[in-house]
Design a protein around this motif. Structure first.
Motif, mmCIF file in Angstrom:
data_model
loop_
_atom_site.group_PDB
_atom_site.id
_atom_site.type_symbol
_atom_site.label_atom_id
_atom_site.label_comp_id
_atom_site.label_asym_id
_atom_site.label_seq_id
_atom_site.Cartn_x
_atom_site.Cartn_y
_atom_site.Cartn_z
ATOM 1 N N THR A 1 14.970 1.253 11.094
ATOM 2 C CA THR A 1 14.643 0.356 12.213
ATOM 3 C C THR A 1 13.193 -0.102 12.219
ATOM 4 O OG1 THR A 1 14.311 2.245 13.701
ATOM 5 C CG2 THR A 1 16.509 1.202 13.673
ATOM 6 N N GLN A 2 12.339 0.529 11.453
ATOM 7 C CA GLN A 2 10.948 0.093 11.347
ATOM 8 C C GLN A 2 10.748 -0.889 10.195
ATOM 9 O OE1 GLN A 2 8.315 3.558 11.408
ATOM 10 N NE2 GLN A 2 9.486 4.409 13.112
ATOM 11 N N ASN A 3 11.849 -1.299 9.581
ATOM 12 C CA ASN A 3 11.783 -2.223 8.453
ATOM 13 C C ASN A 3 12.772 -3.366 8.721
ATOM 14 O OD1 ASN A 3 12.481 -3.481 5.937
ATOM 15 N ND2 ASN A 3 11.633 -1.723 4.844
ATOM 16 N N ALA A 4 12.252 -4.544 9.065
ATOM 17 C CA ALA A 4 13.110 -5.678 9.436
ATOM 18 C C ALA A 4 14.092 -6.042 8.335
ATOM 19 C CB ALA A 4 12.250 -6.888 9.796
ATOM 20 N N ALA B 1 15.428 -3.983 6.122
ATOM 21 C CA ALA B 1 16.485 -2.962 6.095
ATOM 22 C C ALA B 1 17.478 -3.190 7.236
ATOM 23 C CB ALA B 1 15.874 -1.571 6.182
ATOM 24 N N VAL B 2 16.986 -3.567 8.403
ATOM 25 C CA VAL B 2 17.875 -3.856 9.541
ATOM 26 C C VAL B 2 18.778 -5.036 9.190
ATOM 27 C CG1 VAL B 2 17.959 -4.700 11.930
ATOM 28 C CG2 VAL B 2 16.340 -2.892 11.283
ATOM 29 N N ARG B 3 18.198 -6.086 8.621
ATOM 30 C CA ARG B 3 18.985 -7.264 8.237
ATOM 31 C C ARG B 3 20.067 -6.881 7.226
ATOM 32 N NH1 ARG B 3 19.188 -10.053 3.993
ATOM 33 N NH2 ARG B 3 17.252 -9.262 3.123
ATOM 34 N N MET B 4 19.699 -6.109 6.223
ATOM 35 C CA MET B 4 20.685 -5.712 5.200
ATOM 36 C C MET B 4 21.787 -4.850 5.803
ATOM 37 S SD MET B 4 18.531 -5.168 1.658
ATOM 38 C CE MET B 4 17.553 -3.819 2.248
ATOM 39 N N MET B 5 21.447 -3.946 6.716
ATOM 40 C CA MET B 5 22.473 -3.126 7.380
ATOM 41 C C MET B 5 23.433 -4.008 8.162
ATOM 42 S SD MET B 5 22.487 0.205 7.115
ATOM 43 C CE MET B 5 21.572 1.703 7.091
ATOM 44 N N ALA B 6 22.884 -5.022 8.832
ATOM 45 C CA ALA B 6 23.713 -5.910 9.655
ATOM 46 C C ALA B 6 24.636 -6.777 8.811
ATOM 47 C CB ALA B 6 22.818 -6.790 10.526
ATOM 48 N N GLU B 7 24.214 -7.101 7.605
ATOM 49 C CA GLU B 7 24.980 -8.029 6.762
ATOM 50 C C GLU B 7 26.030 -7.356 5.894
ATOM 51 O OE1 GLU B 7 22.015 -10.134 4.529
ATOM 52 O OE2 GLU B 7 21.421 -11.360 6.254
ATOM 53 N N THR B 8 26.031 -6.051 5.793
ATOM 54 C CA THR B 8 26.950 -5.393 4.874
ATOM 55 C C THR B 8 28.000 -4.571 5.602
ATOM 56 O OG1 THR B 8 27.120 -3.996 2.909
ATOM 57 C CG2 THR B 8 25.524 -3.337 4.556
ATOM 58 N N SER B 9 29.113 -4.385 4.931
ATOM 59 C CA SER B 9 30.152 -3.483 5.443
ATOM 60 C C SER B 9 30.671 -2.594 4.314
ATOM 61 C CB SER B 9 31.302 -4.279 6.055
ATOM 62 O OG SER B 9 31.873 -5.121 5.072
ATOM 63 N N LEU B 10 30.047 -2.687 3.152
ATOM 64 C CA LEU B 10 30.468 -1.861 2.026
ATOM 65 C C LEU B 10 30.206 -0.393 2.316
ATOM 66 C CD1 LEU B 10 29.044 -4.034 -0.887
ATOM 67 C CD2 LEU B 10 31.443 -3.780 -0.215
#
Length: 178
Positions: A81-84, A86-95
């Motif tokens: 959460t301190q890395n924008a 990383a947050v974006r990548m978490m939000a974009e993936t479901s693998l």
């Protein structure tokens, strides 16, 4: 876990990697240098410490920590959460997540025993990030309460010997007499 990804843990302070916090909180007496280590340097220092502890009873050594998995999962949450990005990548993936290290020149995957709960923690982090983005509820926090008692459900049983299949060239006598 060990990649360079600086973050601040609200209780433990600054770290360059989750792996650094991992060893920092388990080492008695505490070794502050784990705060600034990442990558192979974390693993090398942990290995060096373990070897020294075998020779010297007064050397720092790993000591079990109550709630260890929850502490690490919380550190993972802060790192992400301190890395924008990383947050974006978490939000974009479901693998599905996998946790492994690549060893040697061939990059052979080594799956550490703790991988199952680390992946479960990342799944919870992703769930909360997606929930926050979908609802605008920035107060939702991950629930790591099941991490401490989570058991590995992967099958680690050795493969059983498979019966010999019929040869494409027909059945040959393999020395069995009837």
């Amino acid at each position: 876990m060990n990649s360079y990804s600086p973050f601040v843990h609200p209780d433990a302070g600054n770290f360059q990697s989750v792996g650094g916090l991992w060893h920092h909180i388990q080492t008695r007496p505490v070794m502050e240098e784990f705060r600034i280590l990442s990558g192979a340097r974390v693993r090398a220092q942990a290995k060096k410490m373990k070897e020294e502890a075998k020779r010297n009873p007064d050397a720092p050594r790993h000591t079990p920590v109550k709630g260890f998995r929850t502490i690490i999962a919380d550190a993972m949450w802060h790192k992400v959460t301190q890395n924008a990005n990383a947050v974006r990548m978490m939000a974009e993936t479901s693998l599905p997540f996998e946790h492994y290290f690549c060893q040697g020149d061939l990059g052979i995957r080594q799956y550490p025993s703790e991988g199952y709960w680390i992946c479960a923690a990342y799944e919870e982090i992703r769930r909360v990030i997606k929930h926050r983005l979908a609802t605008g509820d920035a107060d939702t926090q991950p629930d790591f309460s099941a991490i401490e008692t989570l058991v590995d459900t992967r099958n680690h049983a050795p493969a059983r010997h498979q019966p010999r299949r019929e040869s494409a060239y027909g059945n040959r006598n393999r020395g069995i007499r009837r």
